[in-house]
Structure formats: structure tokens, C-alpha cells
Write a protein that holds these residues in place. Structure first.
Motif, mmCIF file in Angstrom:
data_model
loop_
_atom_site.group_PDB
_atom_site.id
_atom_site.type_symbol
_atom_site.label_atom_id
_atom_site.label_comp_id
_atom_site.label_asym_id
_atom_site.label_seq_id
_atom_site.Cartn_x
_atom_site.Cartn_y
_atom_site.Cartn_z
ATOM 1 N N LEU A 74 6.130 13.775 -6.371
ATOM 2 C CA LEU A 74 7.143 12.968 -7.046
ATOM 3 C C LEU A 74 6.551 12.575 -8.398
ATOM 4 C CD1 LEU A 74 9.606 10.830 -6.765
ATOM 5 C CD2 LEU A 74 7.891 9.330 -5.801
ATOM 6 N N LYS A 75 7.283 12.858 -9.469
ATOM 7 C CA LYS A 75 6.728 12.512 -10.794
ATOM 8 C C LYS A 75 6.863 11.015 -11.019
ATOM 9 C CE LYS A 75 7.342 17.019 -12.896
ATOM 10 N NZ LYS A 75 8.318 17.679 -11.982
ATOM 11 N N ARG B 24 -0.223 18.183 -4.231
ATOM 12 C CA ARG B 24 0.431 17.175 -3.392
ATOM 13 C C ARG B 24 1.408 17.786 -2.397
ATOM 14 N NH1 ARG B 24 2.464 12.706 -7.547
ATOM 15 N NH2 ARG B 24 0.992 13.125 -9.216
ATOM 16 N N ARG C 155 9.681 15.464 0.211
ATOM 17 C CA ARG C 155 9.004 16.762 0.177
ATOM 18 C C ARG C 155 9.991 17.924 0.198
ATOM 19 N NH1 ARG C 155 3.763 16.657 0.506
ATOM 20 N NH2 ARG C 155 2.730 14.717 1.060
ATOM 21 N N GLY D 228 0.799 -1.219 0.000
ATOM 22 C CA GLY D 228 0.000 0.000 0.000
ATOM 23 C C GLY D 228 0.832 1.271 0.000
ATOM 24 N N THR D 229 2.154 1.116 0.086
ATOM 25 C CA THR D 229 3.023 2.296 0.133
ATOM 26 C C THR D 229 3.057 3.040 -1.193
ATOM 27 O OG1 THR D 229 4.802 0.707 -0.142
ATOM 28 C CG2 THR D 229 4.528 1.650 2.036
ATOM 29 N N LYS E 104 -16.555 8.948 -10.342
ATOM 30 C CA LYS E 104 -15.465 8.005 -10.631
ATOM 31 C C LYS E 104 -16.038 6.640 -10.989
ATOM 32 C CE LYS E 104 -11.443 6.096 -10.832
ATOM 33 N NZ LYS E 104 -10.382 6.483 -11.757
ATOM 34 N N PRO F 179 -0.194 2.900 5.264
ATOM 35 C CA PRO F 179 0.918 2.101 4.744
ATOM 36 C C PRO F 179 2.280 2.628 5.194
ATOM 37 C CG PRO F 179 0.004 3.473 3.004
ATOM 38 C CD PRO F 179 -0.860 3.668 4.199
ATOM 39 N N MET G 158 1.008 18.382 -8.772
ATOM 40 C CA MET G 158 2.205 18.509 -7.922
ATOM 41 C C MET G 158 2.023 19.584 -6.852
ATOM 42 S SD MET G 158 4.458 16.345 -8.527
ATOM 43 C CE MET G 158 4.174 14.995 -9.641
ATOM 44 N N ARG H 36 -3.070 4.705 -12.392
ATOM 45 C CA ARG H 36 -3.823 5.862 -11.896
ATOM 46 C C ARG H 36 -5.174 5.988 -12.582
ATOM 47 N NH1 ARG H 36 -0.969 9.773 -9.086
ATOM 48 N NH2 ARG H 36 1.294 9.748 -9.293
ATOM 49 N N TRP H 37 -5.205 5.678 -13.884
ATOM 50 C CA TRP H 37 -6.440 5.914 -14.637
ATOM 51 C C TRP H 37 -7.442 4.798 -14.492
ATOM 52 C CZ3 TRP H 37 -8.087 10.317 -16.744
ATOM 53 C CH2 TRP H 37 -7.158 11.349 -16.863
ATOM 54 N N ARG H 38 -6.981 3.646 -14.021
ATOM 55 C CA ARG H 38 -7.867 2.496 -13.964
ATOM 56 C C ARG H 38 -9.027 2.730 -13.000
ATOM 57 N NH1 ARG H 38 -4.321 -2.549 -13.458
ATOM 58 N NH2 ARG H 38 -4.156 -1.631 -11.413
ATOM 59 N N THR I 168 -6.339 13.800 -3.355
ATOM 60 C CA THR I 168 -4.904 13.777 -3.057
ATOM 61 C C THR I 168 -4.051 13.578 -4.297
ATOM 62 O OG1 THR I 168 -5.126 11.431 -2.578
ATOM 63 C CG2 THR I 168 -5.142 12.928 -0.698
ATOM 64 N N THR J 257 -5.121 2.462 4.994
ATOM 65 C CA THR J 257 -4.375 1.353 5.600
ATOM 66 C C THR J 257 -3.126 1.827 6.340
ATOM 67 O OG1 THR J 257 -3.272 1.123 3.487
ATOM 68 C CG2 THR J 257 -5.132 -0.327 3.904
ATOM 69 N N GLU K 214 0.559 4.082 -2.707
ATOM 70 C CA GLU K 214 -0.396 5.182 -2.554
ATOM 71 C C GLU K 214 0.295 6.417 -1.950
ATOM 72 O OE1 GLU K 214 -4.034 3.981 -0.748
ATOM 73 O OE2 GLU K 214 -4.917 5.970 -0.878
ATOM 74 N N LEU K 215 1.218 6.118 -1.055
ATOM 75 C CA LEU K 215 1.986 7.189 -0.412
ATOM 76 C C LEU K 215 2.895 7.891 -1.428
ATOM 77 C CD1 LEU K 215 1.623 7.498 2.599
ATOM 78 C CD2 LEU K 215 3.552 5.980 2.926
ATOM 79 N N LEU K 216 3.581 7.077 -2.225
ATOM 80 C CA LEU K 216 4.506 7.643 -3.211
ATOM 81 C C LEU K 216 3.750 8.394 -4.293
ATOM 82 C CD1 LEU K 216 7.045 4.705 -3.601
ATOM 83 C CD2 LEU K 216 7.280 6.796 -2.260
ATOM 84 N N LEU K 217 2.614 7.839 -4.709
ATOM 85 C CA LEU K 217 1.872 8.457 -5.803
ATOM 86 C C LEU K 217 1.111 9.704 -5.362
ATOM 87 C CD1 LEU K 217 0.553 5.446 -7.912
ATOM 88 C CD2 LEU K 217 2.707 6.670 -8.043
ATOM 89 N N THR K 218 1.050 9.958 -4.046
ATOM 90 C CA THR K 218 0.455 11.212 -3.588
ATOM 91 C C THR K 218 1.522 12.141 -3.008
ATOM 92 O OG1 THR K 218 -0.102 10.178 -1.477
ATOM 93 C CG2 THR K 218 -1.827 10.239 -3.117
ATOM 94 N N SER K 219 2.786 11.761 -3.166
ATOM 95 C CA SER K 219 3.886 12.652 -2.787
ATOM 96 C C SER K 219 4.245 13.500 -4.006
ATOM 97 C CB SER K 219 5.122 11.842 -2.392
ATOM 98 O OG SER K 219 4.851 11.070 -1.275
ATOM 99 N N TYR L 18 -4.032 10.925 -6.248
ATOM 100 C CA TYR L 18 -3.661 9.526 -6.491
ATOM 101 C C TYR L 18 -4.222 9.057 -7.815
ATOM 102 C CZ TYR L 18 -3.438 4.453 -5.737
ATOM 103 O OH TYR L 18 -3.200 3.120 -5.862
ATOM 104 N N MET L 19 -5.463 9.487 -8.098
ATOM 105 C CA MET L 19 -6.055 9.138 -9.386
ATOM 106 C C MET L 19 -6.998 10.244 -9.814
ATOM 107 S SD MET L 19 -8.535 6.170 -8.028
ATOM 108 C CE MET L 19 -9.904 6.524 -6.961
ATOM 109 N N PRO L 20 -7.173 10.391 -11.126
ATOM 110 C CA PRO L 20 -8.063 11.447 -11.608
ATOM 111 C C PRO L 20 -9.518 10.979 -11.560
ATOM 112 C CG PRO L 20 -6.993 10.339 -13.434
ATOM 113 C CD PRO L 20 -6.518 9.653 -12.194
#
Ligand SMILES: Nc1ncnc2c1ncn2[C@@H]1O[C@H](COP(=O)(O)OP(=O)(O)OP(=O)(O)O)[C@@H](O)[C@H]1O
Ligand SMILES: [Mg+2]
Lengths: 251, 308
Positions: free
Chosen positions: A100-101, B73, B102, A90-91, B9, B84, B70, A249-251, B48, B82, A93-98, B50-52
Motif C-alpha cells: 500500500l503506498k 511487501r 493484498r 501498532g497497526t 540502522k 497488532p 512493493m 519511516r526514515w526516523r 519487511t 506486538t 506497522e501492518l499497513l506500512l508493510t502491506s 517498514y523502514m529503510p
């Protein structure tokens, strides 16, 4: 770029806590070491060898070739968890909301694994240095450098393929086997049909074979083809890995 | 500040949320309340970056979540459902890593401060794998607080915490909510009641109610209820109470107390008391029963199911 470096350094450090990474390092060093000892034996019989006009053992035989072979298994083992495990834990999710490209994440992951293997290769350099003192005219440094360059390029390409596949799969064992299959196809299967194809098509297939280019580099010949081939494969892997994240992301 | 407009969504052919619009302003704590699968996590993941969303737009901290992801975020602290964490890292190593991502100039101090806020300073050098569930939750929260974000999005922040920690974490959230924007989700209604300035009740991907907890309670009460306790056998009294004009229902509860309902605005308690006394019963207690947020919630989510 700075972000990619942060990802890479974390990944690099994690390898030193990972049993899989130690096994990989151990096997590479073991293979190289055993072949080195065998070669030393041949050197001892050098008069005999000279008599039969056998070329003195080179770095290619000791380090480059066995490592290139082991890499078929080592690369998938090192890359399987790169993104699959982040997903499972689940990490991701953390990276993809940081901030970070996506490409920085993929590039950083790849770079971490690449730096790890470079570290292992650095250790293998001991063997040629020792060998140099035993072979009478000394080893051919040019050939050695070409061989190492080939190995490094091959490593870059394999790891990029593994990173891409790891970002497609949510299960690390699925990543491992998928990567292994792709690498085996590129190394071995791909030139099977070459024998029955017309010349141009056969040459094309051979140029896609990962072993063709490393073979020539082990012989000391660096070709532009080879450089372009490995670098393209690396870029393609990193590109596909980034796409896989976007798809997620798009799924 | 969070502003969502028409968020929809679809996961494949399954619609998870439909046409969600809401706002959360600075200095406000907004609670997402809804049953499992209502779409709370989905909405938070869109906010956040994570997804559009499939359709719709949202602004967070003044930036568009799709076009300026960006920027969003950088300004959002997020605690995923969870919580994580990397098991093979130390608590401190993990926070330092997140702080580095960050680009915080004083990552060490920020990590220390966040750990202090969630009361986990003494475990800083321990491995995350060795933490209990509640401790992990707190480290997840520390991660979200790390960069002192303008907007905090917390997906079930108090789940898995012991009662003392729940109180502690709510205190932290309330403090942050004074100056920043907080959006949190919860299944615990009393939590929404205690913590939130505004509650969004969401069911099957739609907002079915939105108001302050107390207004919700007042607005949604369709009938007033009261209880009556008398000495002796309450069953004998029941019939006369049902006969009173304006009483909708009256029952004797297992504990012997009569519970009756009447239309809001017409308080029938004096009438009921008179009836009891006239019938020769000694009155012990006359009380009002408010509708709890639980009931409002069940009511609303049941209604919208019927609507489907
Ligand atoms: N990755 C996914 N793929 C497909 N469907 C999903 C996915 N994530 C969520 N869903 C579906 O979307 C709907 C909303 O799920 P969501 O996780 O947002 O609910 P929730 O309100 O957070 O529920 P809970 O209270 O259980 O956490 C559910 O029907 C769920 O099955
Ligand atoms: Mg959820």
C-alpha cells in the motif's frame, strides 16, 4: 487508488461504531434542526417580516453556517484518531508493510472521513426540502447549491488538515488540539492583522482566511479563488500527511 | 530467500544494528536469537519494508527492500512483535480487510483457510477485542499466512501461547519452512533448537555466531564436562581428582555429585573412575554433561559485551 478505496471503506464503516462520530452527526443535525424551527417561526410571522423587509430565511442560515462553525470542532474530532490511533495500536506497522503506498493510506483515511460527513450532510438536505414548501416563492436552489458546495469544499480542506496532523502526532488528543488550533487560526485569527496592514497585504491575508470564501459561497457566489483555495488546502494537507508518513519511516 | 548485506540502522545517534550480513534460503528456517535490545525487531522491520536501513542493502524474495519495496511487501508475510490487530473489528472482518489490501482474488477462502491453520475458525465472527492474548497472537499469525507468502518473517511467534499452542504453532512453522523461507526471532533457546535449521545469535546489533544449533553446540564447547557420583562423602575424593593431569576444575555440587572439566578431545572419564575405585569409593554413576544452548548463548553474549 483501489487501495485507497479499501482504506476509506473500512474507515467509513468504523465511524458508524464510533461514539465521537455519532456525537458529531447529532450536533450538526441538532443545530440545523433548532435553527430550522426558529426560522419556521419567522416564516409564520411572514407578513410581519415582509413589512420590515426582512429576507426570508435561507439554507445558508439553517444548515451551512452553523455546520461550518461546528466543523471547527467536528473535523478535529473525526480525524484525530485516523493515524495517531494506528500508531498507538501498532497497526500502522501492518499497513506500512502491506503493499500500500503511503499516499494511498493518507488519501484513503481522508476519504473515509469525508464520505462520513457527506452522509451527514445528505441527511440535512431534508430541511431545505421542507423549507421549500413553506417559503412562498420557494428557496433559491442556486444559492443552496453554492452554499452546499462551499461547505463540502471547506469540509474537504479541514479534514485534510486534520488527517495530516494526525499522521504527525502519536497521541490522538494532541492531534485534536493541534488541528483545532490550526483551524481556529485559519478561520479567525489570520485576518486580525488585516486592519493594520497595507491594502495588498491585508487582501492577501483575507484570501487565506477560510471564512472569506465560504461567506461568498453562502451568498450564492462561487468564485474561482474559492475553489482553488479550498482544493489547494486539501491537496496541501494530503501531501503533508504523506510526508509525515515518509518521515516516520526514515526516523 | 533473504539476503542482507551490511545492514546498519541508526536511531538518531543510537546504533541499533551494525553491519549485519546473513542469508536465509528457500526451505530454510532461520532463527534470530538475542537478548532484549539486540536489534532483532529492527532488522525484521528493514526486511519487511517498514523502514529503510541507514546503510547496507537487502534482497527479499529476489527484490531489493528499498528500491522494490512493493514487490517485497507483496511476497512477505509479517507478524510484528506486538501482533497488532484492530480491536473494533471481527476476526473475519480483519482478515478480509488484510486480504483485500493484498488484492487476493478469493479473499474469503484465503481468510477461512488461514483461520483454519491457526485453529481459530470458531471465533471468526467474534470481536478481536474479546480475544485472549494467545488468540490474538494466532490471528496475527493467520494474517501473516493469509497470502501464502514466499517469505515469512515472524517476530517472536510463540510468545504468550500456552504449551499446547506452542507445539501447534511450531508445527505450522515447520510445515511452512519446508517450501518457503522463514525468519523468526525468539528468546526461547529450545525453540531455536527444535525449529531452526540455522541460528543467528545477535547481540548489541552484531551477529556473534551463526550455525546450525548442533554445530554451534559442538563448535563452542571449550571444555568437556562430566559428572561422577559415588557412594559416601564425595569431598574426600575431590582432592585426588583435582590432582589428575588434564583436569581443569572439579567441584562437588550441592547434590553431592562431582562435576569436572577437561580439555575437549581427551576424555578423562576412565582415569577419574580408576582414581575413585583406587581411593576405595563405590562408583554409582559416571556421565557426560553437554553445554546447553543457554550456556553458549550466555557465553557469547557476555564475550561480546566484554569486547565493547
Ligand atoms: N523506534 C526506535 N527509536 C529509537 N530507538 C529504538 C527504536 N526501536 C528500537 N530502538 C533501539 O534499538 C535497539 C534494538 O532494538 P530492537 O527492538 O530491534 O531489539 P530486539 O532485539 O527486538 O529486542 P527485544 O528482544 O526486546 O524485542 C535498542 O537499543 C532499542 O532501544
Ligand atoms: Mg524485538
Amino acid at each position: 487508488m483501489r487501495n485507497a478505496w479499501i482504506i476509506a471503506t473500512r474507515e467509513y464503516r468504523q465511524y458508524f461504531l464510533s461514539p465521537v462520530a455519532y456525537i458529531v452527526a447529532f450536533l450538526i443535525l441538532l443545530f440545523a434542526g433548532v435553527l430550522f424551527v426558529l426560522d419556521m417561526y419567522i416564516v409564520q410571522q411572514q407578513t410581519l417580516a415582509a413589512y420590515y423587509a426582512v429576507t426570508p430565511p435561507g439554507v445558508a442560515d439553517i444548515v451551512i453556517f452553523p455546520t461550518a462553525f461546528l466543523l471547527l470542532f467536528a473535523a478535529p474530532a473525526l480525524t484525530m484518531r485516523l493515524l495517531s490511533e494506528e500508531h498507538r495500536a501498532g497497526t500502522l506497522e501492518l499497513l506500512l508493510t502491506s503493499p500500500l503506498k503511503d499516499w494511498e493510506l493518507i488519501f484513503g483515511k481522508w476519504l473515509g472521513s469525508f464520505l462520513y460527513l457527506l452522509t451527514v450532510y445528505a441527511v440535512t438536505l431534508i430541511l431545505p426540502i421542507v423549507l421549500n414548501n413553506f417559503v412562498s416563492p420557494g428557496i433559491d436552489l442556486g444559492v443552496m447549491a453554492a452554499g452546499y458546495l462551499g461547505l463540502i469544499l471547506l469540509t474537504a480542506a479541514y479534514l485534510a488538515i486534520g488527517t495530516a496532523i494526525s499522521s504527525f502526532f502519536n497521541n490522538q488528543f494532541a492531534s485534536f488540539f493541534a488541528t483545532l488550533v490550526v483551524l481556529l487560526v485559519l478561520w479567525w485569527v489570520i485576518s486580525w492583522p488585516a486592519g493594520i496592514l497595507p491594502y495588498n497585504a491585508a487582501e492577501f491575508l483575507r484570501s487565506l482566511d477560510t471564512s472569506t470564501h465560504i461567506d461568498s459561497m453562502m451568498g450564492g457566489v462561487i468564485t474561482l479563488d474559492g475553489l482553488v483555495y479550498y482544493l489547494s488546502l486539501t491537496s496541501l494537507g494530503l501531501f503533508l500527511g504523506t510526508i509525515a508518513i515518509e518521515i516516520r519511516r526514515w526516523r | 530467500m533473504i539476503r542482507a548485506t551490511g545492514l546498519t540502522k541508526d536511531y538518531g545517534s543510537r546504533r541499533a544494528i551494525e553491519n549485519l550480513s546473513f542469508e536465509a534460503n528457500q526451505g530454510e528456517i532461520v532463527g534470530f536469537l538475542g537478548p532484549n535490545g539486540a536489534g532483532k525487531t529492527t532488522t525484521m522491520r528493514i526486511l519487511t519494508g517498514y523502514m529503510p536501513p541507514t546503510y547496507g542493502t537487502a534482497q527479499v524474495a529476489g527484490f531489493d527492500v528499498i528500491e522494490e519495496s512493493m514487490e517485497v511487501r507483496r511476497r512477505v508475510g509479517y507478524l510484528p512483535e506486538t501482533a497488532p490487530l484492530y480491536n473494533d473489528m471481527t476476526v473475519y472482518g480483519y482478515l478480509k480487510f488484510m486480504a483485500d489490501l493484498r488484492h487476493l482474488p478469493n479473499a474469503e477462502d484465503m481468510a477461512d483457510e488461514a483461520l483454519d491453520m491457526v485453529g481459530m475458525s470458531e471465533r471468526a465472527d467474534g470481536y478481536i477485542a474479546n480475544l485472549s492474548k494467545g488468540m490474538r497472537q494466532r490471528i496475527g499469525l493467520a494474517q501473516a499466512l493469509l497470502h501464502k507468502p514466499e517469505v515469512l518473517i515472524l517476530d517472536e511467534p510463540t510468545i504468550g501461547l500456552d504449551p499446547a499452542q506452542v507445539v501447534e504453532v511450531r508445527k505450522i512453522i515447520r510445515e511452512i519452512g519446508i517450501q518457503r523461507t522463514v525468519l523468526l526471532s525468539t528468546h526461547v533457546l529450545s525453540e531455536a533448537q527444535q525449529l531452526c535449521d540455522r541460528v543467528l545469535i545477535i547481540n548489541r546489533g552484531r551477529i556473534v555466531a551463526e550455525d546450525s544449533p548442533s554445530n554451534l553446540q559442538a563448535r563452542l564447547v571449550g571444555a568437556e564436562r562430566a559428572t561422577l557420583r559415588v557412594k559416601g562423602d564425595a569431598d574426600g575424593l575431590l582432592r585426588s581428582i583435582t590432582k589428575i593431569k588434564g583436569i581443569q576444575t572439579a567441584v562437588v555440587r550441592p547434590d553431592g555429585v562431582i562435576e569436572f572439566q577437561f580439555a575437549p578431545g581427551m576424555d578423562l572419564r576412565p582415569e577419574v573412575a580408576r582414581t575413585a575405585v583406587k581411593a576405595g569409593f563405590d562408583l554409582l554413576e559416571l556421565g557426560a554433561v553437554g553445554m546447553s544452548l543457554e550456556e553458549i548463548f550466555l557465553e557469547l553474549t557476555r564475550d561480546s559485551k566484554v569486547g565493547k
